[in-house]
Motif scaffolding. Structure first.
Motif, mmCIF file in Angstrom:
data_model
loop_
_atom_site.group_PDB
_atom_site.id
_atom_site.type_symbol
_atom_site.label_atom_id
_atom_site.label_comp_id
_atom_site.label_asym_id
_atom_site.label_seq_id
_atom_site.Cartn_x
_atom_site.Cartn_y
_atom_site.Cartn_z
ATOM 1 N N VAL A 80 0.837 -1.200 0.000
ATOM 2 C CA VAL A 80 0.000 0.000 0.000
ATOM 3 C C VAL A 80 0.872 1.249 0.000
ATOM 4 O O VAL A 80 0.605 2.222 -0.718
ATOM 5 C CB VAL A 80 -0.945 -0.001 1.222
ATOM 6 C CG1 VAL A 80 -1.653 1.345 1.351
ATOM 7 C CG2 VAL A 80 -1.975 -1.118 1.089
ATOM 8 N N HIS A 83 2.270 2.122 -3.415
ATOM 9 C CA HIS A 83 1.351 2.542 -4.477
ATOM 10 C C HIS A 83 0.279 3.534 -4.014
ATOM 11 O O HIS A 83 -0.739 3.674 -4.679
ATOM 12 C CB HIS A 83 0.662 1.302 -5.057
ATOM 13 C CG HIS A 83 1.615 0.312 -5.634
ATOM 14 N ND1 HIS A 83 2.333 0.521 -6.796
ATOM 15 C CD2 HIS A 83 1.988 -0.928 -5.196
ATOM 16 C CE1 HIS A 83 3.096 -0.526 -7.062
ATOM 17 N NE2 HIS A 83 2.907 -1.418 -6.102
ATOM 18 N N SER A 84 0.493 4.206 -2.886
ATOM 19 C CA SER A 84 -0.531 5.128 -2.395
ATOM 20 C C SER A 84 0.107 6.318 -1.686
ATOM 21 O O SER A 84 1.318 6.328 -1.427
ATOM 22 C CB SER A 84 -1.458 4.397 -1.421
ATOM 23 O OG SER A 84 -0.841 4.285 -0.154
ATOM 24 N N PRO A 85 -0.706 7.319 -1.314
ATOM 25 C CA PRO A 85 -0.185 8.500 -0.588
ATOM 26 C C PRO A 85 0.216 8.194 0.846
ATOM 27 O O PRO A 85 0.589 9.111 1.578
ATOM 28 C CB PRO A 85 -1.377 9.479 -0.621
ATOM 29 C CG PRO A 85 -2.268 9.001 -1.707
ATOM 30 C CD PRO A 85 -2.107 7.502 -1.717
ATOM 31 N N LEU A 86 0.139 6.935 1.266
ATOM 32 C CA LEU A 86 0.493 6.593 2.639
ATOM 33 C C LEU A 86 1.920 7.029 2.972
ATOM 34 O O LEU A 86 2.251 7.297 4.121
ATOM 35 C CB LEU A 86 0.353 5.080 2.846
ATOM 36 C CG LEU A 86 0.455 4.545 4.280
ATOM 37 C CD1 LEU A 86 -0.613 5.165 5.161
ATOM 38 C CD2 LEU A 86 0.343 3.022 4.285
ATOM 39 N N ARG A 87 2.755 7.142 1.944
ATOM 40 C CA ARG A 87 4.141 7.553 2.173
ATOM 41 C C ARG A 87 4.232 8.960 2.765
ATOM 42 O O ARG A 87 5.257 9.327 3.346
ATOM 43 C CB ARG A 87 4.937 7.494 0.865
ATOM 44 C CG ARG A 87 4.447 8.451 -0.219
ATOM 45 C CD ARG A 87 5.386 8.401 -1.426
ATOM 46 N NE ARG A 87 5.286 7.116 -2.066
ATOM 47 C CZ ARG A 87 4.609 6.897 -3.200
ATOM 48 N NH1 ARG A 87 3.981 7.904 -3.780
ATOM 49 N NH2 ARG A 87 4.558 5.705 -3.742
#
Length: 206
Positions: A80, A83-87
């Protein structure tokens, strides 16, 4: 009071033997890789305490389920984050969480095996390591292998603490489970404090 505790003991013992108990361990172990407040470790310890006293659930099976659930959760969070804004969590305004991410990022490049294994024992550290590894493009095959080791050691630790605590307080398995959770919390706090001492303060952080 004694009758009430006996009733609670009996209820938990019956629940521990139910088929859904291991399913709950598996699900919580997955979810707490990104939602630390979920009590997967406490559940494993509690079930291990009752498993040691009543032989249900089987401790080896409990450990295996906890291991697989933890591994799936770590790798799901990694995916996740990749491939997502979780970073974006790495730039959070919460100083403690930001320090954890900065520490995880630096250590992943210097001693990835140690930080991935140690991070599994610290709720905030667990999320920081998983997200940092995914967002930072840490090699997936290596991450999968190291998280397998981390998950197995964590599950063995939780099951062992629960089983020992349950055996130590044989006359009240519930008390043994509570004692096991208390020991795990104290160990977690100790590891967290050690990591915080090794984590450089972020400029402007309190």
């Amino acid at each position: 009071m004694g009758e009430a505790l006996e009733a609670v003991n009996s209820f938990i013992a019956a629940s521990a033997a139910a088929p859904w108990a291991l399913g709950a361990v598996f699900l919580l172990a997955i979810l707490d890789a990104v939602l630390p407040p979920l009590p997967s470790e406490g559940l494993v310890i509690t079930l291990a305490a009752f498993g040691a006293a009543t032989a249900s659930p089987n401790l080896i099976l409990l450990g295996a389920v906890a291991t697989v659930g933890a591994w799936v959760g770590d790798n799901l969070t990694y995916t996740v984050a990749r491939h997502s804004p979780l970073r974006r969590l790495r730039d959070t305004e919460r100083a403690r969480l930001r320090r954890a991410f900065h520490f995880a990022s630096r250590e992943l490049h210097q001693r990835s095996a140690v930080i991935i294994v140690v991070g599994r024992y610290i709720p905030v550290g667990r999320v920081a390591v998983n997200v940092t590894a995914g967002a930072g493009r840490f090699a997936r095959p290596r991450f999968m292998a190291l998280t397998a080791l981390a998950a197995a050691s964590w599950a063995a630790y939780a099951v062992t603490i629960g089983a020992l605590a349950g055996a130590w307080v044989e006359e009240n398995t519930l008390l043994g489970a509570v004692a096991g959770i208390a020991v795990a919390v104290l160990l977690g706090v100790a590891v967290d404090q050690l990591v915080r001492r090794l984590t450089p303060a972020t400029p402007g952080a309190p």
